[in-house]
Write a protein that holds these residues in place. Structure first.
Motif, PDB file in Angstrom:
ATOM      1  N   THR A 158       0.950  -1.061   0.054  1.00 30.19           N
ATOM      2  CA  THR A 158       0.017   0.058  -0.161  1.00 30.19           C
ATOM      3  C   THR A 158       0.992   1.325  -0.025  1.00 30.19           C
ATOM      4  N   VAL A 159       0.177   2.410  -0.518  1.00 26.15           N
ATOM      5  CA  VAL A 159       1.095   3.488  -0.534  1.00 26.15           C
ATOM      6  C   VAL A 159       1.647   3.731   0.877  1.00 26.15           C
ATOM      7  N   GLY A 160       2.872   4.322   1.025  1.00 25.71           N
ATOM      8  CA  GLY A 160       3.384   4.828   2.085  1.00 25.71           C
ATOM      9  C   GLY A 160       4.264   3.796   2.692  1.00 25.71           C
ATOM     10  N   ASP A 161       4.235   2.388   2.364  1.00 27.80           N
ATOM     11  CA  ASP A 161       4.949   1.371   3.073  1.00 27.80           C
ATOM     12  C   ASP A 161       6.332   1.378   2.582  1.00 27.80           C
ATOM     13  N   CYS A 162       7.306   1.426   3.694  1.00 25.75           N
ATOM     14  CA  CYS A 162       8.702   1.434   3.407  1.00 25.75           C
ATOM     15  C   CYS A 162       9.226  -0.188   3.574  1.00 25.75           C
ATOM     16  N   VAL A 163      10.194  -0.409   2.300  1.00 22.44           N
ATOM     17  CA  VAL A 163      10.662  -1.663   2.266  1.00 22.44           C
ATOM     18  C   VAL A 163      12.171  -1.653   2.423  1.00 22.44           C
ATOM     19  N   ARG A 164      12.723  -2.906   2.791  1.00 20.20           N
ATOM     20  CA  ARG A 164      13.965  -3.170   2.317  1.00 20.20           C
ATOM     21  C   ARG A 164      14.412  -4.031   1.063  1.00 20.20           C
ATOM     22  N   LEU A 165      15.144  -2.988   0.151  1.00 21.23           N
ATOM     23  CA  LEU A 165      15.433  -3.920  -1.212  1.00 21.23           C
ATOM     24  C   LEU A 165      16.765  -4.233  -0.967  1.00 21.23           C
ATOM     25  N   SER A 166      17.043  -5.305  -1.174  1.00 20.12           N
ATOM     26  CA  SER A 166      18.459  -6.035  -1.048  1.00 20.12           C
ATOM     27  C   SER A 166      19.012  -5.935  -2.302  1.00 20.12           C
ATOM     28  N   ALA A 167      20.446  -6.111  -2.474  1.00 20.06           N
ATOM     29  CA  ALA A 167      20.761  -6.402  -3.882  1.00 20.06           C
ATOM     30  C   ALA A 167      20.433  -7.529  -4.543  1.00 20.06           C
ATOM     31  N   ASP A 168      20.171  -8.534  -4.009  1.00 20.48           N
ATOM     32  CA  ASP A 168      19.576  -9.824  -4.761  1.00 20.48           C
ATOM     33  C   ASP A 168      18.302  -9.784  -4.964  1.00 20.48           C
ATOM     34  N   ALA A 169      17.330  -8.886  -4.200  1.00 14.61           N
ATOM     35  CA  ALA A 169      15.925  -8.620  -4.729  1.00 14.61           C
ATOM     36  C   ALA A 169      16.159  -7.864  -5.917  1.00 14.61           C
TER      37      ALA A 169
END
Length: 274
Positions: A158-169
């Protein structure tokens, strides 16, 4: 007994005198029968002792037929009815099985089996093939649902969700994968944030290329609204998340737009104008 016997008066008998005379005078001339080679008694109606057959007057006329002179035709629809036609239900079931209309192909396949029973019509093999192909479609569909369920929802953002994006992802996303990214509080270090999301219209799957194009156009148009500057003027980037065909069959219709930062941040990227 006297030897004086009266001379026969009937001409042509064997005991007539050899000179052809009778007691009353000369006998009448005896007609000659050329067929038997000896004289025929005068007045005898027959030759050789048999009745004379009447002379033939000609052969009888040949019988007539409704087909014209000669013999009736040896071939025709009555004598040889021709090949049996194919059953329409068997053909329809076979065609529908190739386009994935499982329910209709099964129904038409069963009807085709019934109508072709006992050789009443052709196409029994097509009816059997439609049932086999439809069964394979059914098995494949069940397998896709089970496989999609094991993957989990592709787009739950949903809008406003913060996520952790790894290099593998990030590498997986470049290859077309859309993994479920771990959500974190925006006050914790993170490098991505959901800035737009919506559901696509339901129906059959439009195809991977079309879904990707629609998602990209939507995310590009929504970028400036969230970040504060157009994408072409921004130092940030974005990637898109969209359902693939497997996820579509499990009910996923959602597309999401995620803005990415080159380094970790501990606040929202909304209105950052970067």
């Amino acid at each position: 007994m006297s030897d004086d016997q009266p001379t026969p008066t009937t001409a042509g008998y064997p005991w007539a005198p050899p000179d052809g005379t009778t007691a009353s005078g000369p006998a009448a001339p005896v007609p000659y029968d050329a067929g038997i080679g000896h004289p025929t008694p005068a007045g005898a109606p027959y030759s050789r002792g048999y009745p004379t057959a009447p002379a033939p007057t000609g052969y009888p006329s040949p019988p007539t037929y409704p087909y014209g002179p000669g013999y009736p035709p040896a071939h025709g629809p009555v004598a040889y009815p021709g090949p049996r036609p194919y059953d329409g239900f068997a053909i329809a079931g076979f065609v529908l099985s190739f386009v994935g209309a499982v329910v209709l192909s099964i129904i038409f396949g069963v009807l085709g089996l019934v109508r072709t029973k006992g050789g009443r019509a052709r196409g029994r093999g097509l009816a059997i093939a439609s049932l086999v192909i439809s069964s394979l479609w059914f098995v494949v569909g069940i397998g896709l649902v089970i496989y999609g369920a094991t993957l989990g929802p592709v787009s739950t953002y949903t809008v406003g969700d913060c996520v952790r994006l790894s290099a593998d992802a990030d590498a997986g996303l470049d290859e077309g994968d859309a993994p479920t990214l771990p959500k974190v509080a925006c006050s914790e270090p993170h490098n991505a944030e959901v800035y737009a999301a919506k559901n696509l219209p339901s129906g059959s799957y439009p195809g991977l290329d079309r879904v990707e194009q629609e998602t990209f156009a939507y995310c590009e148009s929504e970028y400036a609204r969230f970040v504060g500057v157009p994408y072409d003027d921004s130092r940030l980037g974005f990637f898109i998340v969209y359902p693939e065909q497997i996820g579509w069959y499990t009910g996923d219709r959602k597309i999401a737009c995620i803005v990415t930062a080159p380094e970790d941040v501990t606040s929202t990227l909304r209105g950052s104008a970067r």
